[in-house]
Write an enzyme that holds these catalytic residues in place. Structure first.
Site, PDB file in Angstrom:
ATOM      1  N   ARG A  58      15.061  39.488  64.274  1.00 43.42           N
ATOM      2  CA  ARG A  58      13.753  40.131  64.430  1.00 43.42           C
ATOM      3  C   ARG A  58      13.305  40.195  65.879  1.00 43.42           C
ATOM      4  O   ARG A  58      12.403  40.958  66.216  1.00 43.42           O
ATOM      5  CB  ARG A  58      12.714  39.459  63.522  1.00 43.42           C
ATOM      6  N   GLU A  95      16.242  20.626  60.840  1.00 38.76           N
ATOM      7  CA  GLU A  95      15.719  19.541  59.994  1.00 38.76           C
ATOM      8  C   GLU A  95      16.871  18.931  59.169  1.00 38.76           C
ATOM      9  O   GLU A  95      17.011  17.724  59.076  1.00 38.76           O
ATOM     10  CB  GLU A  95      14.638  20.114  59.082  1.00 38.76           C
TER      11      GLU A  95
HETATM   12  P1  AMP Z   1      11.881  27.596  64.983  1.00 40.46           P
HETATM   13  O1  AMP Z   1      13.237  27.405  65.594  1.00 40.46           O
HETATM   14  O2  AMP Z   1      11.497  26.507  64.047  1.00 40.46           O
HETATM   15  O3  AMP Z   1      10.822  27.845  66.053  1.00 40.46           O
HETATM   16  O4  AMP Z   1      11.966  28.884  64.067  1.00 40.46           O
HETATM   17  C1  AMP Z   1      11.893  30.137  64.633  1.00 40.46           C
HETATM   18  C2  AMP Z   1      12.833  31.125  63.997  1.00 40.46           C
HETATM   19  O5  AMP Z   1      12.779  31.055  62.564  1.00 40.46           O
HETATM   20  C3  AMP Z   1      12.430  32.518  64.390  1.00 40.46           C
HETATM   21  O6  AMP Z   1      13.606  33.267  64.673  1.00 40.46           O
HETATM   22  C4  AMP Z   1      11.681  33.056  63.200  1.00 40.46           C
HETATM   23  O7  AMP Z   1      12.010  34.399  62.976  1.00 40.46           O
HETATM   24  C5  AMP Z   1      12.102  32.170  62.025  1.00 40.46           C
HETATM   25  N1  AMP Z   1      10.939  31.635  61.261  1.00 40.46           N
HETATM   26  C6  AMP Z   1      10.577  30.319  61.162  1.00 40.46           C
HETATM   27  N2  AMP Z   1       9.508  30.165  60.382  1.00 40.46           N
HETATM   28  C7  AMP Z   1       9.134  31.406  59.982  1.00 40.46           C
HETATM   29  C8  AMP Z   1       8.054  31.926  59.187  1.00 40.46           C
HETATM   30  N3  AMP Z   1       7.131  31.124  58.629  1.00 40.46           N
HETATM   31  N4  AMP Z   1       7.989  33.264  59.021  1.00 40.46           N
HETATM   32  C9  AMP Z   1       8.904  34.081  59.576  1.00 40.46           C
HETATM   33  N5  AMP Z   1       9.927  33.660  60.330  1.00 40.46           N
HETATM   34  C10 AMP Z   1      10.057  32.333  60.553  1.00 40.46           C
END
Ligand code: AMP
Length: 173
Positions: A58, A95
């Protein structure tokens, strides 16, 4: 233009307990797409960015459009096994378990000024791995931008010393 109104929240996707922020409802709205892109552009326009890196998948949509607007190149960071030419990779802890991201070995040139972009900041693990990956090259991360920040997860704390922006914030689920 309220960009936040164009983001759809989908409960329990892709699994129970995740409130998924769906940007496809923003992307299909021409005025919304334009407004979000302009906001990202205004944040980055005077920074001398030479390459925008978008994170799979995305991060590719606004990352690509933003690169064109900034007259910069676009580079994808992808999940393992997707890029055809030789790559450099970074493994990071989730996690439960591990994940890995890759970039083409010849994508970044010495002295490049990099803008990293993804749709959403949650825990920050993915973007931190992307920063670590870029820093294996002789290049500088000038700015990190997101459309959406889940601020209650405090992902931003992983990025002290970086310029980091998000257009929309959610304080709770
Ligand atoms: P993080 O590494 O935990 O910051 O997760 C970020 C990645 O996971 C990004 O590429 C987001 O597109 C996806 N992501 C994590 N949580 C969500 C959410 N609640 N809604 C949409 N995409 C998410």
């Amino acid at each position: 233009m309220d960009i936040k109104e164009l983001i759809r929240s989908v409960p329990d996707f892709p699994k129970e307990g995740i409130n998924f922020k769906d940007i496809t409802t923003l992307l299909k709205d021409p005025a919304g797409f334009k407004a979000a892109l302009n906001e990202l552009y205004e944040l980055a326009k005077d920074k001398g960015v030479t390459k925008v890196i978008g994170i799979e998948s995305r991060g590719f949509v606004f990352g690509g459009a933003l690169a064109e607007k900034l007259k910069a190149g676009f580079i994808p960071i992808r999940k393992p096994g997707k890029l055809p030419a030789p790559t450099v990779s970074e493994t990071y802890v989730l996690e439960y378990g591990e994940d890995k991201i890759e970039i083409h070995k010849d994508a970044i040139e010495p002295g490049d000024k990099i803008l990293l972009h993804d749709d959403l900041l949650a825990t920050g693990g993915t973007m931190k791995a992307a920063c670590n990956l870029v820093e294996k090259f002789d290049a500088e991360v000038i700015q990190i931008s997101f459309l959406i920040e889940l601020s209650f997860l405090k992902g931003r704390e992983k990025f002290t010393g970086y310029e980091i922006h998000s257009l929309i914030e959610y304080d709770g689920e």
